[in-house]
Write a protein that holds these residues in place. Structure first.
Motif, PDB file in Angstrom:
ATOM      1  N   ILE A  55     -48.229 -94.517  14.708  1.00 12.64           N
ATOM      2  CA  ILE A  55     -46.797 -94.519  15.011  1.00 12.64           C
ATOM      3  C   ILE A  55     -46.090 -95.380  13.970  1.00 12.64           C
ATOM      4  O   ILE A  55     -46.409 -96.562  13.810  1.00 12.64           O
ATOM      5  CB  ILE A  55     -46.533 -95.061  16.434  1.00 12.64           C
ATOM      6  CG1 ILE A  55     -47.249 -94.168  17.469  1.00 12.64           C
ATOM      7  CG2 ILE A  55     -45.032 -95.102  16.730  1.00 12.64           C
ATOM      8  CD1 ILE A  55     -47.647 -94.886  18.725  1.00 12.64           C
ATOM      9  N   LEU A  56     -45.151 -94.777  13.264  1.00 14.78           N
ATOM     10  CA  LEU A  56     -44.427 -95.465  12.190  1.00 14.78           C
ATOM     11  C   LEU A  56     -43.098 -95.986  12.739  1.00 14.78           C
ATOM     12  O   LEU A  56     -42.274 -95.208  13.230  1.00 14.78           O
ATOM     13  CB  LEU A  56     -44.169 -94.506  11.021  1.00 14.78           C
ATOM     14  CG  LEU A  56     -45.389 -93.724  10.509  1.00 14.78           C
ATOM     15  CD1 LEU A  56     -44.981 -92.808   9.355  1.00 14.78           C
ATOM     16  CD2 LEU A  56     -46.517 -94.655  10.101  1.00 14.78           C
ATOM     17  N   ALA A  57     -42.912 -97.309  12.640  1.00 17.28           N
ATOM     18  CA  ALA A  57     -41.711 -97.941  13.205  1.00 17.28           C
ATOM     19  C   ALA A  57     -41.289 -99.110  12.317  1.00 17.28           C
ATOM     20  O   ALA A  57     -41.037-100.211  12.799  1.00 17.28           O
ATOM     21  CB  ALA A  57     -41.991 -98.409  14.631  1.00 17.28           C
ATOM     22  N   THR A  58     -41.203 -98.850  11.023  1.00 23.34           N
ATOM     23  CA  THR A  58     -41.004 -99.942  10.058  1.00 23.34           C
ATOM     24  C   THR A  58     -39.539-100.266   9.772  1.00 23.34           C
ATOM     25  O   THR A  58     -39.259-101.188   8.994  1.00 23.34           O
ATOM     26  CB  THR A  58     -41.737 -99.635   8.745  1.00 23.34           C
ATOM     27  OG1 THR A  58     -41.642 -98.233   8.449  1.00 23.34           O
ATOM     28  CG2 THR A  58     -43.201 -99.989   8.857  1.00 23.34           C
ATOM     29  N   GLY A 118     -25.457-101.462   3.841  1.00 23.52           N
ATOM     30  CA  GLY A 118     -26.313-100.924   4.902  1.00 23.52           C
ATOM     31  C   GLY A 118     -27.778-100.936   4.515  1.00 23.52           C
ATOM     32  O   GLY A 118     -28.127-101.030   3.331  1.00 23.52           O
ATOM     33  N   GLY A 119     -28.640-100.844   5.511  1.00 26.62           N
ATOM     34  CA  GLY A 119     -30.072-100.833   5.256  1.00 26.62           C
ATOM     35  C   GLY A 119     -30.533 -99.508   4.684  1.00 26.62           C
ATOM     36  O   GLY A 119     -29.846 -98.495   4.762  1.00 26.62           O
ATOM     37  N   ARG A 120     -31.709 -99.535   4.091  1.00 26.68           N
ATOM     38  CA  ARG A 120     -32.358 -98.291   3.658  1.00 26.68           C
ATOM     39  C   ARG A 120     -33.743 -98.232   4.285  1.00 26.68           C
ATOM     40  O   ARG A 120     -34.326 -99.275   4.616  1.00 26.68           O
ATOM     41  CB  ARG A 120     -32.406 -98.185   2.137  1.00 26.68           C
ATOM     42  CG  ARG A 120     -33.287 -99.175   1.425  1.00 26.68           C
ATOM     43  CD  ARG A 120     -33.244 -98.960  -0.092  1.00 26.68           C
ATOM     44  NE  ARG A 120     -34.156 -99.843  -0.788  1.00 26.68           N
ATOM     45  CZ  ARG A 120     -35.453 -99.607  -0.970  1.00 26.68           C
ATOM     46  NH1 ARG A 120     -36.013 -98.517  -0.479  1.00 26.68           N
ATOM     47  NH2 ARG A 120     -36.214-100.470  -1.634  1.00 26.68           N
ATOM     48  N   PRO A 121     -34.274 -97.030   4.488  1.00 27.07           N
ATOM     49  CA  PRO A 121     -35.527 -96.920   5.238  1.00 27.07           C
ATOM     50  C   PRO A 121     -36.693 -97.611   4.538  1.00 27.07           C
ATOM     51  O   PRO A 121     -36.892 -97.449   3.326  1.00 27.07           O
ATOM     52  CB  PRO A 121     -35.750 -95.411   5.346  1.00 27.07           C
ATOM     53  CG  PRO A 121     -34.911 -94.806   4.259  1.00 27.07           C
ATOM     54  CD  PRO A 121     -33.742 -95.712   4.092  1.00 27.07           C
ATOM     55  N   ASN A 122     -37.453 -98.367   5.302  1.00 29.26           N
ATOM     56  CA  ASN A 122     -38.613 -99.088   4.790  1.00 29.26           C
ATOM     57  C   ASN A 122     -39.833 -98.166   4.860  1.00 29.26           C
ATOM     58  O   ASN A 122     -40.665 -98.264   5.752  1.00 29.26           O
ATOM     59  CB  ASN A 122     -38.819-100.352   5.637  1.00 29.26           C
ATOM     60  CG  ASN A 122     -39.984-101.191   5.162  1.00 29.26           C
ATOM     61  OD1 ASN A 122     -40.461-101.034   4.051  1.00 29.26           O
ATOM     62  ND2 ASN A 122     -40.452-102.074   6.023  1.00 29.26           N
TER      63      ASN A 122
END
Length: 375
Positions: free
Chosen positions: A114-117, A245-249
């Protein structure tokens, strides 16, 4: 690394998304069959919404309350937290199971992954992964905010607005300017009532705005003055803060092949929240390729889909629960005593300072965060 069972269920990322999934799965998985392993870069979770106050206000002592160990969240002790950074995933399309590889070279096999980064941030929200670096980072930002005469915040989204409110709480006479690429704060997902309402509240506290402007390069610490893309110069800016804003890790997900991510780095998923070509890999939270604002509130809808479908998959049943989206909601603080909330129901409506104080501004829900993690 394996526990007493033969198979591992591995969650990557111990932020809001990861620990909530871990907490729920610990209630449902048979510990004799599965080891539940949560991999996080630190031994504790950080309440990210509280970061805007943490890095400005030393008296908040949020480093004592908003960092919470990931050791009490598992039901009946059914789970373990592994400190590490996943650098790649080993998996074959269509073939169940695989392994994650850590920066140390250690491999951990999984039956389900499960990816939750979450998101990568810039500026004061970019908390270091190495625990030894966290407090020096926080103290350095507090000193910079204290010393600065003119704070220029790059980005007028939720983070930029909330940072401005925190600075004005602690330093009411300090000059603060928000530089924002849009013609109103935040973005068009939210009604003009919220966007104009927050601008009015900040303006009343002396915050200045430069709309339709961009600052591409953040000056090094100690440099005074900065120019916007269009050539406007802010000569006395002595602290320029990125609140973009954030960007996906998701850099580690590239190991699954080019088709695992979209062009912006978001993980492509089916409505069951499984990856397109990897049925034993699931993803949720900020990293998924889904047209919605990336917010903790969405997890109320993400987590039940993930938990139900993971249990089905492990039981040999094809996952059928689908994510169909969630309503847009947001609460944005303006210091400790104010802010506004927006709810996308009934055509969209806003609530003001009292509501924002009640649900978020007074403590950023840190007490709830601690309780959620068993503290």
């Amino acid at each position: 690394m394996t526990g007493k069972a033969e198979q591992n269920v591995v969650i990557v990322g111990g932020g809001f998304a990861g620990f909530q999934v871990a907490k729920q799965l610990s209630k449902k998985l048979d510990a004799k069959r599965y080891n539940l392993i949560l991999i996080n870069s630190r031994s504790y979770a950080i309440s990210l919404p509280a970061t805007v106050r943490l890095v400005v206000d030393a008296e908040s002592k949020l480093e004592e309350t908003s960092f919470v160990k990931l050791d009490k969240l598992y039901a009946n002790g059914n789970g373990e937290t592994k400190v590490g950074v996943v650098t790649s995933v080993e998996a074959q399309p269509g073939v169940p199971g695989g392994a994650v590889v850590l920066a140390t070279g250690e491999r951990i096999s999984y039956a389900v992954l499960i990816l939750a980064t979450g998101s990568k941030w810039t500026g004061p929200c970019d908390i270091p992964e190495n625990e030894a670096d966290v407090l020096p980072f926080v103290h350095a930002w507090r000193q910079q905010f204290a010393k600065a005469k003119h704070v220029v915040i790059v980005g007028g989204g939720a983070v930029g607005i909330e940072l401005a409110g925190e600075v004005k709480d602690l330093y009411p006479t300090k000059k603060v300017t928000i530089v924002h690429g849009g013609n109103e704060l935040i973005n068009a997902t939210y009604g003009s009532s919220l966007r104009k309402g927050l601008e009015k509240r900040l303006h009343a506290r002396g915050v200045q705005f430069m709309f339709n402007e961009y600052i591409d390069n953040i000056p090094e610490a100690g440099v005074v003055g900065v120019s916007t893309r269009s050539g406007k110069h802010i000569s006395d800016a002595d602290l320029v803060v990125s609140a973009r804003g954030g960007r996906p890790n998701t850099d580690y997900v590239t190991s699954l092949g080019e088709d695992a991510l979209n062009g912006h780095g978001f993980v492509k998923i089916k409505p069951t929240m499984q990856l397109l070509n990897h049925p034993s890999i699931f993803a949720l939270g900020d990293i998924i390729d889904w047209t919605e604002q990336k917010q903790i509130g969405k997890l109320m809808w993400h987590v039940p889909v993930i938990v139900t479908n993971v249990v089905s998959f492990l039981n040999g049943v094809t996952p059928t629960k689908k994510y169909t989206g969630a309503p847009e909601m947001i609460v944005i603080t303006n210091g400790r005593k104010g802010g506004m909330g927006y709810f996308g129901f009934f055509g969209g409506f806003t609530l003001g300072d009292w509501f924002a104080w009640l649900v978020k501004s007074r403590d950023f829900m840190v007490s709830h965060f601690r309780k959620d993690l068993g503290y």
